[in-house]
Design a protein around this motif. Structure first.
Motif, mmCIF file in Angstrom:
data_model
loop_
_atom_site.group_PDB
_atom_site.id
_atom_site.type_symbol
_atom_site.label_atom_id
_atom_site.label_comp_id
_atom_site.label_asym_id
_atom_site.label_seq_id
_atom_site.Cartn_x
_atom_site.Cartn_y
_atom_site.Cartn_z
ATOM 1 N N SER A 42 -0.929 15.295 121.670
ATOM 2 C CA SER A 42 0.225 15.378 120.654
ATOM 3 C C SER A 42 1.378 14.968 121.368
ATOM 4 N N ARG A 43 1.569 15.041 122.682
ATOM 5 C CA ARG A 43 2.843 14.513 123.288
ATOM 6 C C ARG A 43 2.822 12.772 123.106
ATOM 7 N N ALA A 78 1.359 11.045 120.687
ATOM 8 C CA ALA A 78 1.571 10.652 119.482
ATOM 9 C C ALA A 78 3.085 10.852 119.035
ATOM 10 N N VAL A 79 3.836 11.694 119.908
ATOM 11 C CA VAL A 79 5.197 11.787 119.557
ATOM 12 C C VAL A 79 6.032 10.552 120.092
ATOM 13 N N LYS A 94 4.622 7.815 120.955
ATOM 14 C CA LYS A 94 4.471 6.504 120.178
ATOM 15 C C LYS A 94 5.028 6.440 118.923
ATOM 16 N N TYR A 144 3.818 8.276 116.221
ATOM 17 C CA TYR A 144 2.840 8.176 115.050
ATOM 18 C C TYR A 144 3.432 9.606 114.304
ATOM 19 N N ILE A 145 3.847 10.678 115.063
ATOM 20 C CA ILE A 145 4.275 11.891 114.290
ATOM 21 C C ILE A 145 5.745 12.026 114.837
ATOM 22 N N PRO A 146 6.579 12.441 113.810
ATOM 23 C CA PRO A 146 8.126 12.634 114.255
ATOM 24 C C PRO A 146 8.367 13.922 115.217
ATOM 25 N N GLU A 147 9.193 13.642 116.025
ATOM 26 C CA GLU A 147 9.413 14.601 117.200
ATOM 27 C C GLU A 147 9.876 15.987 116.428
ATOM 28 N N PRO A 148 9.345 16.997 116.811
ATOM 29 C CA PRO A 148 9.975 18.041 116.097
ATOM 30 C C PRO A 148 11.402 18.497 116.435
#
Length: 249
Positions: A176-177, A179-180, A182, A184-188
């Motif tokens: 999960s970290r 992916a953030v 890189k 791939y998913i936006p940082e919350p």
């Protein structure tokens, strides 16, 4: 007179041996004892020097790293498992003291052995791939760990199950970290940990209450102690002092 004769004998032709003979006589030791002790000490120093020289050889570094990895795996596995097995066994398992100690020793040995085997396999395969291709690539780590995991942790037992599930929770966090990082998913924008905690505890209690057989036995034991045993008591002894009365046990 005896001491004088012993002193005189110290000055005969072979002064080293005679001196040793004299000292050993005073100490009531057999002749040659101190010479043997000095010889053993010299041999030990020579052995240590040889071993330390070998450890400094760069050509053997990869093989030696594999051996030390085996050592570290065995030590770390024992240090992690022994206290855990001690607590869990005396808290939740019944049986004689001998049976409990045997269970603790068996769990500690299995964890220590498996971790030592895995580290040995992983580092050995990493060294082999590096030697074959000139250097290590990211895929090498994955392949070596997959082989080690299959060979060592592929057997479905309670020790391997605990270790594999422990790692699963860690890699989910790590992925999960990553992916953030890189993108791939936006940082919350807010800390997602409270949501994670709520969902985790909601699911595990739902499974415990309605699909208990799907949970690992050690987790079932812990949750039974917390949520089921707290529903049963007869007097102050098994309400506050003990979990269960002698009759219940």
């Amino acid at each position: 007179m005896r001491n004088l004769s012993l002193v005189a004998s110290a000055f005969r032709t072979d002064s080293v041996y005679r001196s040793s003979h004299w000292l050993c006589a005073l100490l009531k030791r057999p002749p040659g004892w101190s010479v043997a002790a000095m010889g053993a000490q010299a041999m030990l120093k020579t052995l240590l020097y040889t071993v330390n020289s070998l450890l400094q050889q760069r050509r053997y570094r990869a093989a030696l790293a594999v051996l030390k990895g085996f050592r570290n795996g065995a030590v770390y596995g024992a240090k992690i498992r022994a206290p855990h097995a001690l607590v869990m066994t005396f808290l939740f398992k019944s049986g004689s003291l001998r049976e409990k100690l045997k269970a603790i020793a068996q769990a500690t040995y299995t964890h220590s052995r498996n971790l030592a085997y895995f580290v040995f396999t992983y580092k050995g395969l990493m060294a082999l791939q590096s030697r074959l291709q000139g250097k290590n690539f990211q895929l090498h780590s994955f392949v070596a760990a997959c082989v080690g995991g299959w060979l060592v942790f592929g057997e479905n037992n309670h020790i391997n199950s605990q270790i594999n599930m422990y790692l699963l929770s860690r890699i989910l966090f790590g992925l999960s970290r990553l992916a953030v990082e890189k993108g791939y998913i936006p940082e919350p924008k807010q800390d997602p940990f409270p949501i994670f905690a709520a969902v985790t505890w909601g699911i595990v209690l739902w499974l415990f209450e309605y699909h208990r057989h799907t949970l690992q036995p050690s987790l079932q034991s812990s949750m039974t102690y917390l949520y089921d045993d707290s529903n049963v008591w007869h007097d102050i002894s098994d309400f506050l002092i003990y979990n269960k009365s002698n009759a219940q046990k």
